[in-house]
Motif scaffolding. Structure first.
Motif, short mmCIF file in Angstrom:
data_model
loop_
_atom_site.label_atom_id
_atom_site.label_comp_id
_atom_site.label_asym_id
_atom_site.label_seq_id
_atom_site.Cartn_x
_atom_site.Cartn_y
_atom_site.Cartn_z
N UNK A 1 0.83 -1.20 0.00
CA UNK A 1 0.00 0.00 0.00
C UNK A 1 0.87 1.26 0.00
N UNK A 2 1.96 1.22 0.74
CA UNK A 2 2.86 2.38 0.79
C UNK A 2 3.45 2.65 -0.60
N UNK A 3 3.91 1.60 -1.27
CA UNK A 3 4.48 1.79 -2.60
C UNK A 3 3.43 2.20 -3.62
N UNK A 4 2.21 1.69 -3.46
CA UNK A 4 1.12 2.11 -4.34
C UNK A 4 0.86 3.61 -4.18
N UNK A 5 0.87 4.06 -2.93
CA UNK A 5 0.63 5.47 -2.65
C UNK A 5 1.74 6.33 -3.23
N UNK A 6 2.98 5.91 -3.04
CA UNK A 6 4.11 6.68 -3.54
C UNK A 6 4.10 6.73 -5.06
N UNK A 7 3.72 5.63 -5.69
CA UNK A 7 3.65 5.63 -7.16
C UNK A 7 2.54 6.56 -7.65
N UNK A 8 1.42 6.58 -6.93
CA UNK A 8 0.31 7.44 -7.34
C UNK A 8 0.67 8.92 -7.22
#
Length: 285
Positions: free
Chosen positions: A259-266
């Motif tokens: 979820x953290x990496x998804x957020x950072x990518x977004x």
């Protein structure tokens, strides 16, 4: 149960004397520790995991992601190889950390108020082992840890990759969090099941010598003597408590990282994370 509570049960069950067993099983061990050593007895050795766990997770996910990028293609084999590489490298930290944890957890077994206290804390434990046995003592169980961790982490990341692909974990999916939690939990279970017998051997080797009595000459000698004295069931000792811990801990770990990496990518803050250690899926993850 929290991670340390389950680990403590596991270590006690794995190394107890078969001729004079103190515990009949996981829950009896849990109850006995509280009764004999108070609730604080459940948290012996917690300092060692707290010191190293964050750094180990950062190292594992970092090495896995970079190795996967170096291999080029995101295939099941490469997921396994990248995970195995991460597992092998983190042994340098994991082995001394687990040695201190094991020694601390075995200290004062069955005593409500410890009469003898060899180690004040995990760091003091490692210092005293080093002073007495040198680097060899600090790295006791390194080979068995390496044999356990290398394939274990390979299956760990491979299972997570396969589960998220199968479940179709898409960023816009309203059920993505439960799917990630389930995938992470199953990854932890598969990982432990794949090499659990070696964990028993590792615990026995690291506990060997406590009290001044050395039983095993090495891995093969430990396997032979353990099987001869206790049969094949010895290699599943403590498995229940390990699996009780494995699902929630790894569910939370993988879901949080993903979820953290998804957020950072977004947010377009981490474009270089493509492909990332756990978000390299055939979807928007």
């Amino acid at each position: 149960m929290g991670p340390n509570l389950a680990v403590r049960n596991t270590v006690r069950l794995q190394v107890q004397n078969v001729e004079k067993p103190l515990y009949r099983g996981t829950f009896h061990c849990f109850q006995s520790i509280i009764k004999q050593e108070s609730a604080f007895g459940l948290y012996k050795g917690i300092g060692s995991p707290m010191m190293g766990l964050t750094f180990i997770n950062a190292l594992v996910f970092g090495v896995q992601g970079n190795t996967l990028r170096a291999l080029g293609k995101d295939t099941p084999l490469n997921q396994f190889l990248a995970g195995s590489a991460a597992g092998a490298i983190q042994c340098v930290i994991c082995c001394p950390m687990e040695l201190a944890k094991t020694r601390m957890q075995l200290q004062g077994t069955g005593e409500y108020k410890q009469k003898t206290k060899n180690y004040k804390n995990s760091l003091d434990c490692l210092i005293k082992i080093y002073q007495k046995e040198g680097l060899r003592g600090i790295n006791r169980g390194m080979v068995s840890t390496f044999i356990r961790e290398t394939p274990s982490f390979g299956f760990y990341f491979l299972t997570y990759d396969c589960m998220t692909r199968y479940l179709g974990c898409e960023a816009e999916d309203s059920y993505v969090i439960p799917k990630l939690l389930f995938s992470g939990g199953m990854s932890g279970i598969v990982s432990w099941l794949s090499t659990y017998p070696m964990d028993v051997i590792k615990s026995r080797l690291q506990a060997d010598g406590v009290g001044g009595v050395t039983q095993y000459k090495g891995i093969l000698d430990c396997v032979r003597k353990s099987y001869h004295e206790e049969g094949w069931r010895v290699f599943t000792r403590g498995l229940t408590s390990t699996l009780l811990r494995a699902f929630p801990v790894n569910a939370a770990t993988f879901a949080t990282v993903t979820v953290f990496l998804m957020y950072m990518k977004s947010e377009d803050n981490l474009p270089e994370c493509e492909p990332g250690p756990v978000i390299h899926q055939p979807s928007s993850l």
